[in-house]
Design an enzyme around this catalytic site. Sequence first.
Site, PDB file in Angstrom:
ATOM      1  N   ASP A  85       0.824  -1.203   0.000  1.00  0.00           N
ATOM      2  CA  ASP A  85       0.000   0.000   0.000  1.00  0.00           C
ATOM      3  C   ASP A  85       0.861   1.257   0.000  1.00  0.00           C
ATOM      4  O   ASP A  85       2.077   1.209   0.241  1.00  0.00           O
ATOM      5  CB  ASP A  85      -0.934   0.006   1.212  1.00  0.00           C
ATOM      6  CG  ASP A  85      -0.178  -0.090   2.541  1.00  0.00           C
ATOM      7  OD1 ASP A  85       0.806  -0.846   2.596  1.00  0.00           O
ATOM      8  OD2 ASP A  85      -0.571   0.581   3.519  1.00  0.00           O
ATOM      9  N   ASP A 115       8.747   3.911  -1.255  1.00  0.00           N
ATOM     10  CA  ASP A 115       7.958   3.465  -0.094  1.00  0.00           C
ATOM     11  C   ASP A 115       6.626   2.861  -0.540  1.00  0.00           C
ATOM     12  O   ASP A 115       5.600   3.512  -0.478  1.00  0.00           O
ATOM     13  CB  ASP A 115       7.709   4.661   0.826  1.00  0.00           C
ATOM     14  CG  ASP A 115       7.054   4.266   2.131  1.00  0.00           C
ATOM     15  OD1 ASP A 115       7.157   3.100   2.522  1.00  0.00           O
ATOM     16  OD2 ASP A 115       6.428   5.141   2.764  1.00  0.00           O
ATOM     17  N   GLU A 147      -0.002  -1.321   5.807  1.00  0.00           N
ATOM     18  CA  GLU A 147       1.097  -0.910   6.675  1.00  0.00           C
ATOM     19  C   GLU A 147       0.994   0.561   7.040  1.00  0.00           C
ATOM     20  O   GLU A 147       1.350   0.963   8.156  1.00  0.00           O
ATOM     21  CB  GLU A 147       2.443  -1.173   5.986  1.00  0.00           C
ATOM     22  CG  GLU A 147       3.674  -0.951   6.864  1.00  0.00           C
ATOM     23  CD  GLU A 147       4.204   0.473   6.843  1.00  0.00           C
ATOM     24  OE1 GLU A 147       5.072   0.794   7.674  1.00  0.00           O
ATOM     25  OE2 GLU A 147       3.759   1.277   5.990  1.00  0.00           O
TER      26      GLU A 147
END
Length: 386
Positions: A85, A115, A147
């Site tokens: 995610d 990320d 996350e």
Amino acid sequence: MNKQNKHLPNFTQAISQLIALPSISSSQASWDQSNQAVINLLSAWFETLGFTITIQAVPGVKGKYNMLAKLGSGHGGLLLAGHSDTVPFDENRWLSDPLQINHKDDKLFGLGTCDMKGFFAFILQACQQLDIALLKKPLYVLATADEETTMAGARFFADSDMIKPDVAVIGEPTNLVPVIMHKGHMSHKISIKGQAGHSSKPANGINAIEIMHQVISELFKLREKLNLSYQNEAFDVQTPTMNLGAIHGGDNANRICGHCELDIDMRSLPGMKDQELVSWLSKALQPIAEKYPARLTITELDPSSPSFQQTPESELVLTAEKFSGHSCCAVNYATEAPFIQQLGCQTIVMGPGSIDQAHQPNEYLADSEIIKTEQLLAQLIQHYCF
């Protein structure tokens, strides 16, 4: 040894396809999205390479999935893990489309490049170079959900007890520096229920803002006490932290405030227990709660994430330092590491890109990271699986 598989994308193609599939995690329902498309794409790629695929629907969160890909058999082995995610974005602050790779100035710009969808593109390339017949221990690839909010995917995977690798590397952006320690994170809402009334007669009401003023004074005292009692020199911010992040209360200048809310977060050092922090918070505010019965409540905003620590002398840490050329370090932010560590494996956080780019407009992954990351992953797989 395998060449580039004609049925699979190269690195740039892979990261482009991953970035193009939005998978935002957000506590705001209007922003929150399923990660199923990303999981399905990763599953198809790794299945093509001969991995056995397991997809988990994560309970308690709608449309969120984990993927575990396994290559080889036997005990132990290496787990390469990350989340599928991303955070939300403000398109007006981006200089290019966040969901399209923009290659400019020797950088790959896009939401999730560092990320951390890019990590899976690196793994895919490394796996295409393996001689599968020579594997001695299994290689696992884990893609988790949520996350960026609840860490529900990692929590559920840790509880499912599916695998017991020897070691795990979580590919969050660390500039390929092995991270062996980070703080925990918890967030709470403090609510004050007052009694509204006309401002001309203060005695006829109970001002929630004034009670919250007392609360904030006690929070400052607690923060100072924690700072004096706990330090860890491994961190650049060496003490636990408390942040007063948002406050809302009242509706008009001529009304006694009937309700006030304060959102705070606390970040614990390794060795501090979450329940201890919650207990200290409750004790600090207990005199106010007793002074104003049934008017003060403390509720958890998101499930807490514990602190993380891996022994510096661990074989994985020494190996990662050798292969990366960097000494291990500690960071202030939280990751999925404490949940992955529950599998019983040595665990570190180490991946391409900088945390300074994460959660920022115009997030990017520098071209200079590509060869270094491919080499590092190849060394780790060779060391732990062959």
